[in-house]
Write a protein that holds these residues in place. Structure first.
Motif, mmCIF file in Angstrom:
data_model
loop_
_atom_site.group_PDB
_atom_site.id
_atom_site.type_symbol
_atom_site.label_atom_id
_atom_site.label_comp_id
_atom_site.label_asym_id
_atom_site.label_seq_id
_atom_site.Cartn_x
_atom_site.Cartn_y
_atom_site.Cartn_z
ATOM 1 N N VAL A 178 0.859 -1.186 0.000
ATOM 2 C CA VAL A 178 0.000 0.000 0.000
ATOM 3 C C VAL A 178 0.893 1.233 0.000
ATOM 4 O O VAL A 178 2.072 1.160 0.359
ATOM 5 N N THR A 179 0.316 2.349 -0.395
ATOM 6 C CA THR A 179 1.048 3.612 -0.468
ATOM 7 C C THR A 179 0.432 4.606 0.505
ATOM 8 O O THR A 179 -0.795 4.766 0.551
ATOM 9 N N ILE A 180 1.263 5.269 1.271
ATOM 10 C CA ILE A 180 0.811 6.319 2.187
ATOM 11 C C ILE A 180 1.601 7.588 1.868
ATOM 12 O O ILE A 180 2.829 7.550 1.770
ATOM 13 N N ILE A 198 4.752 0.501 1.597
ATOM 14 C CA ILE A 198 4.995 -0.466 2.665
ATOM 15 C C ILE A 198 4.102 -1.681 2.464
ATOM 16 O O ILE A 198 3.118 -1.641 1.717
ATOM 17 N N ILE A 199 4.472 -2.772 3.133
ATOM 18 C CA ILE A 199 3.651 -3.983 3.086
ATOM 19 C C ILE A 199 2.359 -3.728 3.853
ATOM 20 O O ILE A 199 2.358 -3.127 4.920
ATOM 21 N N LYS A 200 1.272 -4.196 3.305
ATOM 22 C CA LYS A 200 -0.037 -3.995 3.920
ATOM 23 C C LYS A 200 -0.052 -4.545 5.342
ATOM 24 O O LYS A 200 0.355 -5.670 5.601
ATOM 25 N N VAL A 234 -1.162 0.067 8.462
ATOM 26 C CA VAL A 234 -1.809 0.694 7.307
ATOM 27 C C VAL A 234 -2.363 -0.410 6.406
ATOM 28 O O VAL A 234 -1.629 -1.283 5.953
ATOM 29 N N MET A 235 -3.660 -0.366 6.147
ATOM 30 C CA MET A 235 -4.325 -1.432 5.400
ATOM 31 C C MET A 235 -4.752 -1.008 4.000
ATOM 32 O O MET A 235 -5.209 -1.845 3.215
ATOM 33 N N GLU A 236 -4.630 0.267 3.664
ATOM 34 C CA GLU A 236 -5.045 0.734 2.351
ATOM 35 C C GLU A 236 -4.239 1.974 1.971
ATOM 36 O O GLU A 236 -3.529 2.539 2.796
#
Length: 351
Positions: A178-180, A198-200, A234-236
């Protein structure tokens, strides 16, 4: 296979060349087999060093014999061809071809070839080992040694084994990312990695929103008022915007405007004759007379600044609060990060 008696002096040199070529080829094959066996045992739950060394020795020996007898073993024709290159003008090749011919011409040719061969010493025959063959054998040996070193280190626990690396690779390839992102409109900067992949389900690295001169941090787009954040699990895909507000020039003058009304009454109130002694003291710098222009405090006691209760000078109270806040920020046990301390000190300086 017949051996011409005329090649006795030169045959040993040519046989040595054939043995060296066979050994280099056998070594290349053996090192290749050693590399494969060491790579295979790298994934096994045991130390395969001795197995790899055994494969190296056996494969090298077998391959060397095969190359010698099937490829490089010298014959009368190959010997004749090599010696004729020394300037005998194919005399020996013709002699070998007419070896079973007993005609008069063939006998004369053999005698001529014999006399020419006697002038050729074994020292004049140079060993010719192809450079490509040497480089190939050396490269295979280097890879074999490197693979055996890895096998030994993984067996002692200093390096992960093949299964661990393979599992980690598969896990990384199968992982969902996912991207933050942390962005700003205007008025400041982001300290830290603004765009993170980062990895979900894992945590993002810590970042801080720092205001430019003339601006103050207000909040993040999700409502968080802490300029420093470290998002967890972070999941999304997420995007957060840091919001800064511009400081107005009249922010400090509001206190003076509010105090103006409160200061009017003392100015219009007639002085009591009994307070003459107080007025005299005020002339010497007593802050009791707010309108005394000779006061050593200058405009410090202007009633327009007495906005708290009509009597207390608000700037002195503000300065005491600022000093107290500065001491708390510098306290080692404050629990604040360096970025937070810098932000608070910057805000106190603006105020």
């Amino acid at each position: 296979m017949s051996k011409n008696k005329y090649f006795e002096k030169q045959r040993s040199k040519l046989q040595l060349e054939a043995v060296l070529k066979s050994l280099l080829c056998g070594l290349a094959v053996g090192c290749g087999a050693n590399f494969i066996s060491a790579l295979a045992t790298w994934f096994a739950p045991f130390n395969g060093l001795w197995l790899s060394l055994g494969v190296l020795l056996v494969a090298t020996a077998v391959a060397t014999l095969l190359f010698y007898f099937k490829r490089f073993r010298p014959t009368d024709m190959t010997n004749a061809r090599r010696i004729d290159r020394l300037g005998l003008e194919e005399r020996l090749i013709t002699m070998v071809e007419l070896e079973d011919n007993d005609s008069y011409i063939a006998q004369l040719q053999r005698e001529d070839a014999k006399q020419a061969l006697e002038s050729v010493e074994s020292q004049s025959i140079q060993l010719k080992i192809p450079r490509a063959l040497v480089l190939t054998a050396a490269g295979c040996a280097l890879f074999a040694c490197a693979m055996m070193t890895v096998t030994v280190l993984s067996g002692t626990g200093l390096l992960p084994d093949g299964n661990q690396i393979l599992d980690s690779f598969i896990e990384e390839q199968m992982a969902e990312y996912v991207t933050i992102s942390y962005v700003i409109d205007e008025g400041g900067i982001i300290e830290g990695d603004e765009d993170q992949i980062i990895i979900k389900g894992t945590n993002a690295t810590t970042i801080t929103a720092v205001a430019d001169d003339g601006y103050v941090f207000k909040e993040w787009s999700d409502g968080s008022t802490d300029p420093t954040r470290s998002d967890v699990k972070v999941m999304e895909d997420l995007t957060f915007t840091a919001i800064f507000t511009e400081m107005e020039e009249g922010d400090e003058g509001e206190g003076e405007g509010d105090g103006e009304g409160e200061g009017d009454e003392p100015q219009d109130t007639p002085s009591d004759p009994s307070d003459e002694s107080q007025e005299g003291e005020g002339g010497s710098g007593d802050p009791g007379d707010p309108n005394d222009s000779s006061s050593s405090g200058g405009g410090a006691y202007d009633p327009n600044n007495q906005i708290i209760n009509g009597e207390t000078y608000y700037r002195e109270v503000l300065e005491s609060y600022q000093d107290d806040a500065g001491e708390r920020v510098q306290d080692k046990n404050s629990g604040l990060s360096d970025a937070e301390k810098a932000l608070i000190e910057k805000y106190l300086g603006i105020v």
